[in-house]
Design a protein around this motif. Structure first.
Motif, mmCIF file in Angstrom:
data_model
loop_
_atom_site.group_PDB
_atom_site.id
_atom_site.type_symbol
_atom_site.label_atom_id
_atom_site.label_comp_id
_atom_site.label_asym_id
_atom_site.label_seq_id
_atom_site.Cartn_x
_atom_site.Cartn_y
_atom_site.Cartn_z
ATOM 1 N N SER A 1 49.309 56.267 68.066
ATOM 2 C CA SER A 1 50.067 55.018 67.959
ATOM 3 C C SER A 1 49.721 54.057 69.087
ATOM 4 O O SER A 1 49.520 52.854 68.866
ATOM 5 C CB SER A 1 51.569 55.325 67.972
ATOM 6 N N TYR B 1 48.708 68.340 70.702
ATOM 7 C CA TYR B 1 49.537 67.515 69.816
ATOM 8 C C TYR B 1 50.629 66.859 70.650
ATOM 9 O O TYR B 1 51.275 67.520 71.452
ATOM 10 C CB TYR B 1 50.159 68.375 68.717
ATOM 11 N N ALA B 2 50.795 65.549 70.471
ATOM 12 C CA ALA B 2 51.812 64.807 71.232
ATOM 13 C C ALA B 2 52.698 63.995 70.304
ATOM 14 O O ALA B 2 53.163 62.908 70.654
ATOM 15 C CB ALA B 2 51.146 63.898 72.261
ATOM 16 N N GLY B 3 52.911 64.502 69.108
ATOM 17 C CA GLY B 3 53.814 63.823 68.178
ATOM 18 C C GLY B 3 53.242 62.541 67.593
ATOM 19 O O GLY B 3 53.992 61.733 67.038
ATOM 20 N N GLY B 4 51.956 62.314 67.701
ATOM 21 C CA GLY B 4 51.352 61.089 67.175
ATOM 22 C C GLY B 4 51.423 59.909 68.122
ATOM 23 O O GLY B 4 50.993 58.805 67.775
ATOM 24 N N GLY B 5 51.942 60.151 69.333
ATOM 25 C CA GLY B 5 52.088 59.045 70.273
ATOM 26 C C GLY B 5 50.761 58.466 70.725
ATOM 27 O O GLY B 5 50.610 57.256 70.877
ATOM 28 N N THR B 6 49.770 59.353 70.958
ATOM 29 C CA THR B 6 48.466 58.874 71.421
ATOM 30 C C THR B 6 47.799 57.987 70.375
ATOM 31 O O THR B 6 47.265 56.916 70.692
ATOM 32 C CB THR B 6 47.551 60.064 71.751
#
Length: 448
Positions: free
Chosen positions: A323, A316-321
């Motif tokens: 986006s 999990y990368a905070g939704g950065g990937t």
């Protein structure tokens, strides 16, 4: 090139000089070579191409081992609660660390993108060189036309001055009228004003050329008045537009940019994939001068070599990937639209140049006939004037008609050459060889 299309071969325009020797040296190509060395827009394009060329080794570097020397030191002073114990020590270490990517799909795509960006830089440099050819040719022909206009203005002033002298003499002798003198005087005054304007226009064109090549252009080779032109081959507009949509340099550059955008989507999606690296380290570690319960601890030193693999699984990368993937997809869509726009623009430019060329050839033939007719009219009017059937202002009008038609013919000759160059540029076939062949037509010395 993108898509590995077979290049469509379309014959260049055939231009035959009737009264010029094609083997003679021409100044047009030499002027272009001077501009290559002096023009700042082209110099900037060369720098951008050199920068783009570095993208290929940068992409390759992400696939190769990374070697680094790492070191560190630490000093520790620990005092336990109640002051019962206090420890002091210091340590240092240094190591040579090697990391070799084994499974990093992003890096593979980076390498492919780097090569594509280098290719895009090469195409854009070719486009800049092509643009420079067109700018030099336009400025060259505009300068020749300005010389023609000044030469014509001088001839008009000279001829009108002679006619004015005749009209004044006839009036004094009683065979002319004041009205006729004033009509010629008005034409003479206007011709003088036009000569001044033509001189200013010529100086401006000389400055425009000097801006391109860095010095005074001096005397230029000219196009012979009797040059004969042949139309484009093949004489079918669709053949040129088809090649333009495939081979136009802006289209090729847009195709590469679309490919890069497509790769970027794949690269961002690879952010969800695991990575695997080979890691090797060899170093020396030391713990020096420590103390424990006020008892000195002996110095400890050792050398260690470590070889292993490192697996990283993104969770999990905070939704950065996600986006960044959506952003890349949107930019890919924009690149698709820009490619289609480039194709449409190339299609339009090819059609415009083709119609300008074919229409210009027809207009040139009509102007040739108009010049013959105006010359015949001048001859008849002059004979009638000498026989007393016409007045001198009629001769002036006939002479001016010949002069205007001659200037229109000169302008049309240059327009045909410019349309030829633009048709080749739109279809992606304009190069140094084409410019040399066209330049070989310019053999006659400049007018005095």
């Amino acid at each position: 090139m993108p898509g590995h299309r077979p290049r469509i071969r379309v014959a260049a325009l055939a231009l035959l000089a009737l009264c010029a020797n094609p083997g003679q040296a021409s100044d047009l190509y030499q002027t272009y070579l001077k501009a290559v060395d002096h023009d700042m827009a082209y110099a900037a394009a060369q720098q951008r191409q050199q920068a783009a060329a570095e993208k290929a080794p940068q992409g390759l570097a992400t696939l190769l081992p990374h070697l680094s020397l790492e070191s560190g030191a630490a000093w520790v002073d620990r005092e336990h609660s109640g002051g019962a114990r206090r420890d002091k020590d210091n340590s240092n270490a240094y190591a040579l660390v090697l990391v070799q990517p084994l499974l990093r799909w992003q890096n593979v795509i980076d390498h492919a993108q780097g090569k594509a960006q280098a290719t895009a830089g090469e195409i854009e440099l070719l486009a800049a060189r092509q643009d420079l050819m067109l700018r030099v040719a336009d400025t060259y022909f505009e300068l020749l036309l300005a010389e023609d206009q000044l030469h014509t203005s001088r001839e008009q002033v000279r001829s009108l001055g002679q006619q004015l002298d005749k009209a004044q003499r006839f009036r004094r002798e009683g065979s002319g009228t004041e009205n006729e003198v004033q009509r010629i005087q008005a034409s003479y005054d206007l011709a003088q004003a036009e000569q001044i304007a033509a001189g200013n226009a010529l100086r401006l064109q000389q400055q425009a050329m000097a801006r391109l090549i860095g010095n005074d252009p001096g005397e230029l080779a000219r196009l012979d008045d009797q040059v004969a032109f042949a139309g484009p081959q093949p004489a079918r507009m669709e053949a040129w537009t088809e090649q333009a949509r495939a081979q136009n340099l802006k289209v090729q550059a847009a195709e590469v940019r679309r490919l890069i955008a497509e790769q970027e989507v794949e690269k961002q999606q690879a952010g969800h994939l695991p990575t695997l690296d080979l890691v090797a380290a060899h170093g020396r570690f030391a713990s020096v001068g420590g103390s424990l319960y006020d008892v000195t601890v002996p110095e400890e030193k050792y050398t260690q070599t470590v070889v292993g693999v490192q697996l990283s699984v993104p969770l999990y990368a905070g939704g950065g990937t996600q986006s960044r993937t959506r952003e890349a997809r949107a930019l890919h869509g924009a690149a698709e639209d820009e490619l289609e726009d480039a194709r449409r623009e190339a299609d339009f430019m090819a059609r415009q140049a083709y119609l300008n060329l074919t229409g210009g050839l027809s207009q040139y033939q009509a102007l040739q006939q108009a010049l013959r007719s105006s010359q015949s009219n001048l001859q008849i009017t002059t004979h009638a004037f000498e026989a007393g059937a016409r007045i001198s202002s009629d001769v002036v009008d006939a002479e001016q008609q010949v002069t205007r038609t001659t200037l229109q013919l000169a302008r049309q000759r240059y327009a045909i050459l410019q349309a030829q160059l633009r048709l080749m540029a739109a279809s992606g076939s304009l190069g140094d060889d084409n410019l040399k062949r066209l330049s070989a037509l310019l053999t006659r010395p400049a007018q005095g």
